[in-house]
Enzyme design. Sequence first.
Site, PDB file in Angstrom:
ATOM      1  N   TYR A 146      45.483 107.543 -29.978  1.00  0.00           N
ATOM      2  CA  TYR A 146      45.656 106.316 -29.198  1.00  0.00           C
ATOM      3  C   TYR A 146      46.317 105.221 -30.020  1.00  0.00           C
ATOM      4  O   TYR A 146      45.999 104.997 -31.185  1.00  0.00           O
ATOM      5  CB  TYR A 146      44.288 105.812 -28.700  1.00  0.00           C
ATOM      6  CG  TYR A 146      44.396 104.535 -27.894  1.00  0.00           C
ATOM      7  CD1 TYR A 146      44.651 104.588 -26.531  1.00  0.00           C
ATOM      8  CD2 TYR A 146      44.299 103.283 -28.493  1.00  0.00           C
ATOM      9  CE1 TYR A 146      44.790 103.417 -25.784  1.00  0.00           C
ATOM     10  CE2 TYR A 146      44.438 102.113 -27.758  1.00  0.00           C
ATOM     11  CZ  TYR A 146      44.683 102.189 -26.401  1.00  0.00           C
ATOM     12  OH  TYR A 146      44.824 101.037 -25.674  1.00  0.00           O
ATOM     13  N   GLN A 154      48.299 100.626 -23.615  1.00  0.00           N
ATOM     14  CA  GLN A 154      47.814  99.687 -22.608  1.00  0.00           C
ATOM     15  C   GLN A 154      48.945  99.294 -21.644  1.00  0.00           C
ATOM     16  O   GLN A 154      48.698  98.866 -20.524  1.00  0.00           O
ATOM     17  CB  GLN A 154      47.249  98.442 -23.306  1.00  0.00           C
ATOM     18  CG  GLN A 154      46.688  97.407 -22.368  1.00  0.00           C
ATOM     19  CD  GLN A 154      45.783  96.437 -23.106  1.00  0.00           C
ATOM     20  OE1 GLN A 154      44.659  96.775 -23.450  1.00  0.00           O
ATOM     21  NE2 GLN A 154      46.283  95.235 -23.384  1.00  0.00           N
ATOM     22  N   ASN A 202      69.614  91.757  11.172  1.00  0.00           N
ATOM     23  CA  ASN A 202      69.817  92.460   9.910  1.00  0.00           C
ATOM     24  C   ASN A 202      68.706  93.480   9.639  1.00  0.00           C
ATOM     25  O   ASN A 202      67.538  93.185   9.870  1.00  0.00           O
ATOM     26  CB  ASN A 202      69.878  91.452   8.754  1.00  0.00           C
ATOM     27  CG  ASN A 202      71.039  90.493   8.904  1.00  0.00           C
ATOM     28  OD1 ASN A 202      72.098  90.867   9.412  1.00  0.00           O
ATOM     29  ND2 ASN A 202      70.846  89.253   8.496  1.00  0.00           N
ATOM     30  N   SER A 249      69.783  85.840  10.963  1.00  0.00           N
ATOM     31  CA  SER A 249      70.459  85.120   9.889  1.00  0.00           C
ATOM     32  C   SER A 249      70.218  83.634  10.104  1.00  0.00           C
ATOM     33  O   SER A 249      70.110  83.167  11.240  1.00  0.00           O
ATOM     34  CB  SER A 249      71.956  85.432   9.946  1.00  0.00           C
ATOM     35  OG  SER A 249      72.694  84.354   9.425  1.00  0.00           O
ATOM     36  N   ASN A 256      38.916 104.903 -25.557  1.00  0.00           N
ATOM     37  CA  ASN A 256      40.131 105.734 -25.490  1.00  0.00           C
ATOM     38  C   ASN A 256      40.013 106.862 -24.464  1.00  0.00           C
ATOM     39  O   ASN A 256      40.946 107.129 -23.719  1.00  0.00           O
ATOM     40  CB  ASN A 256      40.450 106.312 -26.872  1.00  0.00           C
ATOM     41  CG  ASN A 256      40.748 105.224 -27.875  1.00  0.00           C
ATOM     42  OD1 ASN A 256      40.882 104.052 -27.506  1.00  0.00           O
ATOM     43  ND2 ASN A 256      40.847 105.576 -29.151  1.00  0.00           N
ATOM     44  N   THR A 261      80.564 114.985   5.804  1.00  0.00           N
ATOM     45  CA  THR A 261      80.622 115.210   4.361  1.00  0.00           C
ATOM     46  C   THR A 261      81.618 114.167   3.865  1.00  0.00           C
ATOM     47  O   THR A 261      82.567 113.830   4.603  1.00  0.00           O
ATOM     48  CB  THR A 261      81.106 116.631   4.004  1.00  0.00           C
ATOM     49  OG1 THR A 261      82.430 116.797   4.506  1.00  0.00           O
ATOM     50  CG2 THR A 261      80.198 117.710   4.596  1.00  0.00           C
ATOM     51  N   HIS A 262      81.389 113.630   2.685  1.00  0.00           N
ATOM     52  CA  HIS A 262      82.204 112.517   2.166  1.00  0.00           C
ATOM     53  C   HIS A 262      82.197 111.325   3.131  1.00  0.00           C
ATOM     54  O   HIS A 262      83.129 110.530   3.133  1.00  0.00           O
ATOM     55  CB  HIS A 262      83.650 112.942   1.908  1.00  0.00           C
ATOM     56  CG  HIS A 262      83.771 114.202   1.112  1.00  0.00           C
ATOM     57  ND1 HIS A 262      83.896 114.231  -0.256  1.00  0.00           N
ATOM     58  CD2 HIS A 262      83.751 115.497   1.519  1.00  0.00           C
ATOM     59  CE1 HIS A 262      83.966 115.489  -0.664  1.00  0.00           C
ATOM     60  NE2 HIS A 262      83.877 116.279   0.387  1.00  0.00           N
ATOM     61  N   GLU A 265      66.954  97.815   4.190  1.00  0.00           N
ATOM     62  CA  GLU A 265      67.653  97.391   2.967  1.00  0.00           C
ATOM     63  C   GLU A 265      66.686  97.256   1.791  1.00  0.00           C
ATOM     64  O   GLU A 265      67.006  97.605   0.657  1.00  0.00           O
ATOM     65  CB  GLU A 265      68.381  96.072   3.211  1.00  0.00           C
ATOM     66  CG  GLU A 265      69.593  96.223   4.095  1.00  0.00           C
ATOM     67  CD  GLU A 265      70.168  94.877   4.510  1.00  0.00           C
ATOM     68  OE1 GLU A 265      71.306  94.598   4.145  1.00  0.00           O
ATOM     69  OE2 GLU A 265      69.471  94.099   5.189  1.00  0.00           O
ATOM     70  N   SER A 280      44.121  92.848 -21.019  1.00  0.00           N
ATOM     71  CA  SER A 280      44.745  93.583 -19.907  1.00  0.00           C
ATOM     72  C   SER A 280      43.957  93.406 -18.621  1.00  0.00           C
ATOM     73  O   SER A 280      44.248  94.036 -17.621  1.00  0.00           O
ATOM     74  CB  SER A 280      44.829  95.065 -20.270  1.00  0.00           C
ATOM     75  OG  SER A 280      43.547  95.554 -20.659  1.00  0.00           O
ATOM     76  N   LYS A 323      49.903 100.837 -17.600  1.00  0.00           N
ATOM     77  CA  LYS A 323      49.328 100.613 -16.271  1.00  0.00           C
ATOM     78  C   LYS A 323      50.200  99.825 -15.311  1.00  0.00           C
ATOM     79  O   LYS A 323      50.305 100.177 -14.131  1.00  0.00           O
ATOM     80  CB  LYS A 323      47.963  99.931 -16.408  1.00  0.00           C
ATOM     81  CG  LYS A 323      46.955 100.875 -16.999  1.00  0.00           C
ATOM     82  CD  LYS A 323      45.679 100.188 -17.387  1.00  0.00           C
ATOM     83  CE  LYS A 323      45.003 100.971 -18.489  1.00  0.00           C
ATOM     84  NZ  LYS A 323      45.779 100.958 -19.776  1.00  0.00           N
ATOM     85  N   LYS A 358      73.270  87.603  14.436  1.00  0.00           N
ATOM     86  CA  LYS A 358      72.928  88.688  13.514  1.00  0.00           C
ATOM     87  C   LYS A 358      71.527  89.255  13.730  1.00  0.00           C
ATOM     88  O   LYS A 358      70.601  88.551  14.113  1.00  0.00           O
ATOM     89  CB  LYS A 358      72.999  88.177  12.053  1.00  0.00           C
ATOM     90  CG  LYS A 358      74.383  87.890  11.573  1.00  0.00           C
ATOM     91  CD  LYS A 358      75.233  89.136  11.396  1.00  0.00           C
ATOM     92  CE  LYS A 358      74.815  89.958  10.228  1.00  0.00           C
ATOM     93  NZ  LYS A 358      75.336  89.482   8.964  1.00  0.00           N
TER      94      LYS A 358
HETATM   95  N1  ARG Z   1      42.620  98.277 -22.560  1.00  0.00           N
HETATM   96  C1  ARG Z   1      42.877  99.436 -23.323  1.00  0.00           C
HETATM   97  C2  ARG Z   1      44.027 100.237 -22.673  1.00  0.00           C
HETATM   98  O1  ARG Z   1      44.335  99.980 -21.600  1.00  0.00           O
HETATM   99  C3  ARG Z   1      41.679 100.318 -23.385  1.00  0.00           C
HETATM  100  C4  ARG Z   1      41.605 101.204 -24.556  1.00  0.00           C
HETATM  101  C5  ARG Z   1      41.406 100.393 -25.767  1.00  0.00           C
HETATM  102  N2  ARG Z   1      41.151 101.167 -26.930  1.00  0.00           N
HETATM  103  C6  ARG Z   1      41.204 100.673 -28.142  1.00  0.00           C
HETATM  104  N3  ARG Z   1      40.977 101.472 -29.118  1.00  0.00           N
HETATM  105  N4  ARG Z   1      41.557  99.450 -28.347  1.00  0.00           N
HETATM  106  O2  ARG Z   1      44.617 101.061 -23.285  1.00  0.00           O
END
Ligand code: ARG
Length: 466
Positions: free
Chosen positions: A325, A330, A293, A285, A118, A163-164, A298, A31, A333, A291
């Site tokens: 966990y 993961q 735009n 454009s 974790n 309205t509408h 948008e 990651s 994110k 144009k």
């Molecule tokens: N890269 C992991 C995450 O984003 C970190 C936690 C990993 N923990 C584990 N027990 N493998 O969740």
Amino acid sequence: MTKRKKNLKSTIWGGRFEGVSSDNLIKFNSSISFDKNLYAQDIEGSIAHAEMLSKQKIILKKDFLEIKSGLLKIKKEIETNKFKFKIELEDIHMNIESRLIELIGESGKKLHTARSRNDQVVTDFKMWIRSDLDSILDLLKQLQENLIIQAEDNYETLMPGYTHLQVAQPVTFGHHLLAYVEMFGRDRARIKDCINRMNECPLGSAALAGTSYPIDRNFVAKKLNFSSPTRNSIDSVSSRDFAIEYLSVLSLIGINLSRIAEELILWSSNGFNFIVINEEYTTGSSIMPQKRNPDAAELIRGKSNRLVGNLVNLITLLKGLPLAYSKDLQEDKEPIFDSSENIKNCLLNMIGIIKSLKINKNKMLKALQKGFPTATDLADYLVTYLNIAFRDAHKITGKIILLAEKKNCSLDELSLEDLRSIEPRIDSNIMKSISINSSILKKTSFGGTSPRLVLKAISDAKRRYL
Ligand code: ARG
């Protein structure tokens, strides 16, 4: 030992392994390409953790000092692009820890005492989200400020309220803009709620069960500006509802932005011509030379779907996931980072558009003269002056509208005779009731659009929001 085997043995968790990870897994599992965003929080969290370990005599003071200076060095390496991120080290936590051990040796190996990735990852993530919410709060405030400035310039600018999307009643443009100030004000309140609720520190929950070392979780929570430690170690490492709240708040901001964006697009179109969006926020454009735009507006309208998509993404990630966990987490994110980047770009562009907006007051007024915007005022006149019940007044007014439509004129262009042909008791007082100006001036109920109240609302908004 082959080179790959050696690499694996040297990973932080490689001890019980005899084989090597497949290249497929190494790429799949990693990651680091996105969680490197968390580097500053990871380092700050680790320093607080190490300081606590030393205060509690779990490690030596000397270890803590070495860990701290090593981590600060790593921070500098990252910020000057000298740090080598390695995908075989999976994530930001292990990249930093491995580099720390490389830099300071034995003391570095003690940092992970009494914690787990974790609790570490969720602490970093909370800190990142919290500080991101602070920047979003600031952008929302800037947006409100610019809306309020425009509202002040236009507190008595007349425009059709819809309205509408049909002409409904006269309003002032300032009043319309203040509607958005209220909406973004609630978004800010939601952000503050979200920060308050999430502001408990998970660090020290370790893998899921807590730890047998005599740690001081309150100390770490305080160091990292959390209001307290989390109360349940399993909840600490399993829950991501704070991240869902973040995405849902951002989705709402995106939806609110999409509505103002849509109005700006409409109002700047040829049919309306109420406003001119500054050239800085429009494009030409490639084929049609005439144009201009409204691309920025948008895109703001278009980006809101992504914010909602990211919310749905994370909600479904959590659905049915057992405690504590799992690696699925993961996946929490990327939707957050994506929404963060996009909402900030949307806000920056919207702030710019509002700041440089030009208003065509004449066009707004012209549009207001069509569509019988004072019909309700006419009915109100019948109620107030002639003591007619509102439902009957509504019917009589409807007949008057029909007549005006047949004569192809506006209500105030009808003669008194015309009006009396429908309701003989009508007198000359009606004329001031059905003018646009008197309609606006009379909207004095709390929260209404009369310019005097709009001015008051502007000063209230300044006090409440700026
Ligand atoms: N890269 C992991 C995450 O984003 C970190 C936690 C990993 N923990 C584990 N027990 N493998 O969740």
